[in-house]
Design an enzyme around this catalytic site. Structure first.
Site, PDB file in Angstrom:
ATOM      1  CG  HIS A  60       5.991  10.639   3.820  1.00 40.38           C
ATOM      2  ND1 HIS A  60       5.054  11.444   4.441  1.00 40.38           N
ATOM      3  CD2 HIS A  60       7.187  10.970   4.360  1.00 40.38           C
ATOM      4  CE1 HIS A  60       5.665  12.212   5.316  1.00 40.38           C
ATOM      5  NE2 HIS A  60       6.967  11.949   5.284  1.00 40.38           N
ATOM      6  CD  GLU A 118       1.651  10.561   3.478  1.00 36.58           C
ATOM      7  OE1 GLU A 118       1.842  11.455   2.640  1.00 36.58           O
ATOM      8  OE2 GLU A 118       2.032  10.631   4.642  1.00 36.58           O
ATOM      9  CG  ASN A 131      -3.989  -8.719 -30.894  1.00 38.08           C
ATOM     10  OD1 ASN A 131      -4.770  -7.962 -31.445  1.00 38.08           O
ATOM     11  ND2 ASN A 131      -3.703  -9.929 -31.339  1.00 38.08           N
TER      12      ASN A 131
END
Lengths: 609, 173
Positions: free
Chosen positions: A48, A70, A336
């Site tokens: 917001h 939102e 990895n």
């Protein structure tokens, strides 16, 4: 005016990036924890604030994306729809898009990303989630916004009057006269979101304090103070030196006593100052760790692996330069571990391990070092495969491989152009990676260790000095040359009789408390010429610990311990020369600081070079 | 700066009207005279204590303290492959900025500041000097002497030194 606007935009960018950084891990937390109103509220508020600020500045694409995100969050929060994985994917995508949009604003490249596809995706995701209410969708979204604004406004009413400004945010462009108030209004909710939820009065009090307690300062200013503090340290060292010499010559003289007292005071204050400046540059490592939950989630999903991520010590504070440089190496290590280390669930079950793989990232302070560990419970590094690969790639010869210790073999993975998986994946098989880890860590004067056990897992441990600018050093003399050695790696200093040095197959060794350690001559290592053998029957030994290697170095003289300020030398290949940098002593001469990590690598040649 | 050098002005040659005038600092190495663009030279210092850097290329004499900054010092003799010579009290360290790196260059002696018209500078003949022609920008022919104009950037810009720059820039960023 243009400058002012620039400033406002920069402020916006910084805040927006911080907001995204803060809410990003919350999504992952939300996904693992399930429905949680506090988390949803936090995310919601972030979105917001972002939307409001972007609207005021007229960044429409950001407003569009943030607005829809939102709306989705709002519905989830109010229990209207369930948080599903596809929905989460769309939201995370939106966060990425926002980040991209903001980065364009920051670099001012004027690139306009086309967000219409994403907007459609958001809409359809919301639609799918709310089937049945599809017809009312638009209305609900609007109502949701209105309701939310009211709620927010009532919350903020106690704090600030211009709350009614909020709903007009999107029309702000036409309200130029209100601009300053807007800017203020945008800033305040941001502060508010940081403070933990509390009742209105408490919030107000803490908010006011926050405004005073935090200052955004240009890093270059702090660095300047840091440099100056470094110079003061040098001057102090010199003063201490003079005072102690005067004290010897004129002991008892009240003036000299006065001087000694004053320098002692200066000594204390300088140490405090140094610490205080250092702290100014310290930030919690959360800044780096924050992006990992998301990354691990995405990688795991892409690969179809099931992974639990645990993070400890994220509030450990490290120097700003560490924050900036440690991200990439950690990303490579984690990738990895996920890609090469952790097995698929069925494979794990077959080995009698829990089906879910586990990665633990932790940071902690150990003495004057910061240690960051990435631990996985995967299959470990297969030394044979590493060895074969290194030979195939011509990194080592067959012969060399026979003589190598396990530790040395593991370290082969740090060589440039090394990749062990047969099939490269887009994640970690690009041939770059682990060598980046080593170079970046070395840049921070740290080192990497790997502990691995077949089918039990691997641990990557990165050890870094607490600060990069000041070093506790042992000053030594070799021939006529003076050098500094990082104190943190010197385990002990001893004086031995030369006859104690033994020779085993051409390698000098020394037995210290029943441990046989290899011994090297510093003069030879550094190529010091004109060393006069004074016919002494004793020599001084430094016992060094670099990573898990322990060895002895003989030097001609130990001068003592000193705090030195590290200066980098531009134009000298410090890696090649095995020096960390230089320092200027009290009398103005330059003393080189030896890089023990590089030196150790050179001494144990064949192991990793 | 340890010493000031009087500007020689246009004593050597009369300014020819249309041509560019080059301002150079001249110095000697062995029997030959060399020159570099005056704008490249930050200052000229007497010899000071040099700290040797282990395992560095042999032309790197070491590092010195330049008002709190630590900068590398290169022996131009060694760099050019000329025979080694003990630095006497005529020897100077010329501080220059070369491709962004501040460094000191040791020369046998510094002579003067010279103004010459660009027109008298000729391209380097292939075999005429005792140093490799890659470092030479041109040769200025004056009435009674020859001055070798050096291309300082090429001094650092070649092969092994490319690494040096790379590291320097890495350290800078």
């Amino acid at each position: 005016m243009a400058d002012e606007m620039d400033e406002i935009i920069n402020e916006f960018v910084t805040e927006a990036e911080e907001t995204l950084e803060r809410i990003d891990p919350l999504f992952i937390e939300l996904e693992t924890k399930g429905y949680n109103k506090d988390l949803l509220n936090e995310i919601f508020r972030g979105m917001h604030t972002l939307k409001g600020a972007a609207g005021f500045l007229g960044f429409q694409p950001i407003v569009d994306v943030a607005h829809r995100s939102e709306s989705i969050m709002k519905k989830v929060r109010d229990g209207e729809i369930q948080m599903t994985t596809p929905l989460m994917d769309v939201i995370l995508k939106s966060v990425d898009a926002l980040r991209l949009l903001i980065s364009h604003i920051r670099v001012k490249d004027g690139v306009e990303e086309d967000v219409s596809a994403l907007l459609k995706e958001q809409d359809s995701a919301l639609e799918n989630a709310t089937t049945g209410q599809a017809a009312e969708k638009e209305k609900i979204a609007e109502a949701a916004l209105a309701a939310e604004v009211k709620e927010d406004a009532s919350k903020e009413a106690a704090i600030e009057k211009p709350a009614p400004v909020e709903p007009k945010v999107e029309a702000a462009e036409s309200e130029k006269t209100h601009a300053p108030e807007h800017a203020a209004a945008q800033q305040k909710p941001h502060v508010q979101t940081i403070t933990p939820p509390a009742d209105d009065t408490a919030q107000q009090a803490s908010k006011e304090k926050d405004v005073v307690a935090n200052l955004r300062v240009d890093v270059s200013r702090i660095d300047k103070v840091m440099d100056l503090a470094g110079e003061i340290v040098l001057a102090r060292n010199r003063l201490l030196n003079i005072a102690s010499r005067l004290d010897v010559v004129h002991s008892g003289d009240p003036l000299v006593e006065n001087l000694s007292e004053t320098t002692a005071f200066l000594d204390r204050v300088t140490s405090d100052l140094q610490l205080a400046v250092m702290k100014m540059r310290m930030q919690p490592i959360q800044k780096v760790f924050g992006k990992f939950p998301r990354m691990v989630r995405d990688l795991a999903r892409n690969l179809g692996k099931d992974i639990d991520l645990e993070i400890f010590g994220e509030d450990t504070e490290v120097d700003k330069s560490v924050i900036e440089n440690i991200g990439d190496p950690l990303v490579h290590i984690i990738r990895n571990s996920i890609d090469h280390g952790l097995e698929f669930s069925d494979e794990r079950v077959a080995k009698g391990k829990p089906p879910k793989g586990r990665i633990v990232i932790s940071a902690f302070q150990k003495g004057t070092l910061i240690v960051i560990e990435v631990v996985d419970d995967g299959k470990g590094i297969d030394l044979e495969v590493v060895k074969r690969k290194a030979i195939n790639r011509g990194l080592i010869t067959e012969e060399e491989s026979l003589k190598m210790s396990e530790d040395a073999i593991v370290n082969l993975i740090f060589l440039p152009g090394f990749s062990t998986k047969e099939v490269s994946t887009e994640l970690s098989g690009r041939g770059v990676g682990m060598d980046v880890v080593k170079t970046n860590v070395a840049k921070l004067n740290g080192y990497v260790e790997v502990i691995t056990k077949k089918d039990v897992g691997s641990t990557f441990r990165i050890s870094l000095p607490l600060t990069l600018a000041i070093l506790q050093a042992m000053m030594i003399k070799v021939g006529k040359e003076v050098y500094a050695v990082p104190q943190s790696m010197v385990e002990e200093t001893i004086r031995i009789k030369k006859e104690e040095i033994k020779d085993i197959a051409g390698q000098k060794v020394l037995t210290i408390r029943d441990r046989v350690l290899p011994m090297y001559d510093m003069a030879t290592v550094l190529g010091v010429k004109n060393v006069v053998d004074e016919g002494r029957d004793f020599t001084y030994i430094l016992v060094m610990v670099v990573g898990d290697r322990r060895f002895c170095i003989s030097v001609d003289e130990l001068i003592g311990q000193e705090e030195v300020v590290i200066k980098t030398i531009n134009g000298i290949d410090s890696d090649e020369c095995g020096i960390l940098g230089a320092t200027i002593t009290g009398d103005g001469t330059v003393v080189l600081i030896i890089d023990l990590a590089v030196m150790a690598r050179g001494l144990f040649a064949g192991s990793s070079k | 700066m340890d010493e000031l050098i009087p500007i020689a002005g246009s004593s050597d040659l009369k300014k020819s009207s249309s041509e560019e005038i080059l301002q150079l600092v001249t110095f000697t190495l062995g029997s030959e005279e060399y020159a570099v663009d005056i704008l490249k030279v930050q200052e000229i210092n007497r010899m000071k204590e040099i700290t040797r850097v282990p395992n560095s290329p042999d032309y790197v004499e070491g590092v010195v303290n330049l008002r709190g900054k630590v900068i590398p010092v290169v022996s131009l003799r060694m760099k050019f492959g000329l025979p080694e010579k003990e630095n006497d009290d005529q020897a100077r360290i010329m501080i220059m900025e070369i491709v962004g790196i501040t460094m000191g260059l040791i020369v046998d002696s510094v002579s003067e500041v010279l103004r010459i018209p660009e027109g008298i500078v000729e391209p380097p003949p292939p075999m005429a000097t005792s140093i490799s022609s890659e470092f030479i920008k041109g040769i200025a022919k004056l009435e009674d002497r020859l001055i070798i104009l050096l291309d300082m950037d090429s001094l650092v810009g070649k092969e092994s030194d490319a690494q040096l720059i790379e590291n320097a820039t890495k350290a800078l960023t």
